[in-house]
Write a protein that holds these residues in place. Structure first.
Motif, PDB file in Angstrom:
ATOM      1  N   ASN A  61       0.780  -1.240   0.000  1.00  0.00           N
ATOM      2  CA  ASN A  61       0.000   0.000   0.000  1.00  0.00           C
ATOM      3  C   ASN A  61       0.808   1.285   0.000  1.00  0.00           C
ATOM      4  O   ASN A  61       0.288   2.327  -0.430  1.00  0.00           O
ATOM      5  CB  ASN A  61      -0.937   0.007   1.215  1.00  0.00           C
ATOM      6  N   ARG A  65      -2.511   4.017  -2.949  1.00  0.00           N
ATOM      7  CA  ARG A  65      -3.707   4.855  -2.937  1.00  0.00           C
ATOM      8  C   ARG A  65      -3.430   6.244  -2.371  1.00  0.00           C
ATOM      9  O   ARG A  65      -4.055   7.226  -2.779  1.00  0.00           O
ATOM     10  CB  ARG A  65      -4.808   4.174  -2.125  1.00  0.00           C
ATOM     11  N   SER A  68      -2.548   8.629  -5.094  1.00  0.00           N
ATOM     12  CA  SER A  68      -3.403   8.568  -6.278  1.00  0.00           C
ATOM     13  C   SER A  68      -4.058   9.915  -6.557  1.00  0.00           C
ATOM     14  O   SER A  68      -4.011  10.841  -5.729  1.00  0.00           O
ATOM     15  CB  SER A  68      -4.483   7.507  -6.082  1.00  0.00           C
ATOM     16  N   ARG A 121      -3.520   5.828 -10.319  1.00  0.00           N
ATOM     17  CA  ARG A 121      -4.772   5.314  -9.773  1.00  0.00           C
ATOM     18  C   ARG A 121      -5.846   6.401  -9.833  1.00  0.00           C
ATOM     19  O   ARG A 121      -5.528   7.566  -9.585  1.00  0.00           O
ATOM     20  CB  ARG A 121      -4.588   4.884  -8.306  1.00  0.00           C
ATOM     21  N   PRO A 122      -7.092   6.082 -10.106  1.00  0.00           N
ATOM     22  CA  PRO A 122      -7.702   4.759 -10.253  1.00  0.00           C
ATOM     23  C   PRO A 122      -7.665   4.213 -11.683  1.00  0.00           C
ATOM     24  O   PRO A 122      -8.272   3.180 -11.959  1.00  0.00           O
ATOM     25  CB  PRO A 122      -9.154   5.036  -9.842  1.00  0.00           C
ATOM     26  N   LYS A 125      -3.040   0.614 -11.887  1.00  0.00           N
ATOM     27  CA  LYS A 125      -2.328   0.251 -10.665  1.00  0.00           C
ATOM     28  C   LYS A 125      -0.828   0.104 -10.906  1.00  0.00           C
ATOM     29  O   LYS A 125      -0.078  -0.306 -10.015  1.00  0.00           O
ATOM     30  CB  LYS A 125      -2.889  -1.059 -10.104  1.00  0.00           C
TER      31      LYS A 125
END
Length: 329
Positions: A61, A65, A68, A121-122, A125
């Motif tokens: 991780n 995210r 992002s 992202r989104p 990835k």
């Protein structure tokens, strides 16, 4: 980049903000913007707390995210909104925009090192890493320190840091140009078609090399344009042992991050050891970023580990000691 550089850039952007007439004319707004750029320059790395949930969670991780496109907007809204609650008389729009710039700069500069981010992202990835500057770059930190000295001496911070960032952007462009030239030089030296990357170090004239062809991976080093090849890895088909070990969640976290893995197996007294290494992270003695799985003869996982270890003799201690496993059984 490292935390120290992000902090320096937070202060630097606060200095640059004095180019904004609203900021330079209102000390309270300048203070609010300083908080916004400092926190905004750190916010995407707040996911470092995931280390408390284990290396696998952190690896899967970190810089994902949190870096992002949606996260950039969320960080900006949370930080600027929180600061505005304490500075209700300032212009929220100016605070918002300077905070947004700090978050964007953090994510953008992280794209240029070898760790990279999932900044797309989104929509994707994919890890994006441009490999042109080290996690800590002395030149980037150095020009910020010079900027702070000029600011402390009474020079206009907006003009000082507009010069600092003009120099920094020029430096990064120059590094990109040098990178592409050196990649072409390495390709010509090896003489094989494939995927080539260079890995920046703290020294401008020294780079790591990873070259991948359909059947072979090569790891080397570039010193003052002199190429040294260290290791050659031949790719092989996965067997049942590797397939079973690959189902481990820590291995999956490792493989979700690296695009340059190599796997090998070793028969052990308790069964099998399967180890993946990331070819980007070669030290003088070993590859520091690994995933290790111990399995018994029935291919049941005894223990596993993924993470960084820069001391080769500590690798064995990362998974259960085989003798203790045998004693327990």
């Amino acid at each position: 980049m490292d935390t120290g550089t992000h902090i320096a850039m937070g202060f630097g952007l606060a200095g640059l903000a004095y180019l904004d007439p609203a900021v330079s004319a209102h000390p309270e707004l300048a203070s609010a913007v300083l908080l916004g750029t400092l926190i905004g320059s750190q916010a995407p790395d707040f996911d470092t707390v995931l280390k408390f949930r284990g290396n696998a969670t952190y690896i899967r991780n970190h810089r994902g995210r949190s870096h992002s496109i949606p996260a950039i907007l969320i960080w900006t809204a949370l930080i600027s909104g929180g600061i505005y609650a304490f500075f209700p008389s300032v212009s929220y729009l100016h605070l918002l925009l300077w905070t947004l710039l700090a978050v964007v700069v953090h994510v953008s500069i992280d794209l240029f090192n070898s760790y990279g981010t999932q900044a797309a992202r989104p929509f994707s990835k994919r890890w994006i890493s441009l490999n042109v500057i080290n996690i800590f770059d002395p030149f980037i930190m150095g020009i910020h320190i010079i900027g702070f000295l000029f600011w402390a001496a009474g020079f206009a911070p907006g003009h000082v840091f507009s010069a600092v960032y003009a120099v920094m952007i020029t430096y990064i462009i120059q590094r990109v140009i040098v990178y592409n030239k050196l990649v072409n030089m390495v390709k010509a030296d090896l003489g094989e078609e494939g995927h080539y990357i260079l890995l920046p170090t703290i020294r401008w004239t020294r780079w790591g090399i990873v070259a991948e062809t359909p059947d072979t991976s090569y790891v080397g080093e570039l010193r003052n344009k002199h190429i040294i090849w260290h290791d050659t890895f031949y790719k092989k088909e996965h067997n049942e042992v590797i397939e079973r070990a690959q189902q481990d969640e820590k291995v999956q976290a490792f493989l979700s991050f690296t695009r340059y893995p190599h796997v090998y197996t070793k028969k052990r007294e308790f069964g099998h050891e399967v180890r993946w290494i990331d070819l980007r992270y070669r030290t003088k003695t070993h590859y520091a970023f690994v995933a290790i799985v111990h399995l018994d003869e029935q291919l049941n996982v005894i223990d596993s580990y993924t993470g960084w270890e820069y001391r080769e003799h500590k690798m064995e201690s990362k998974v259960l000691v085989p003798e203790l496993v045998l004693e327990k059984s």
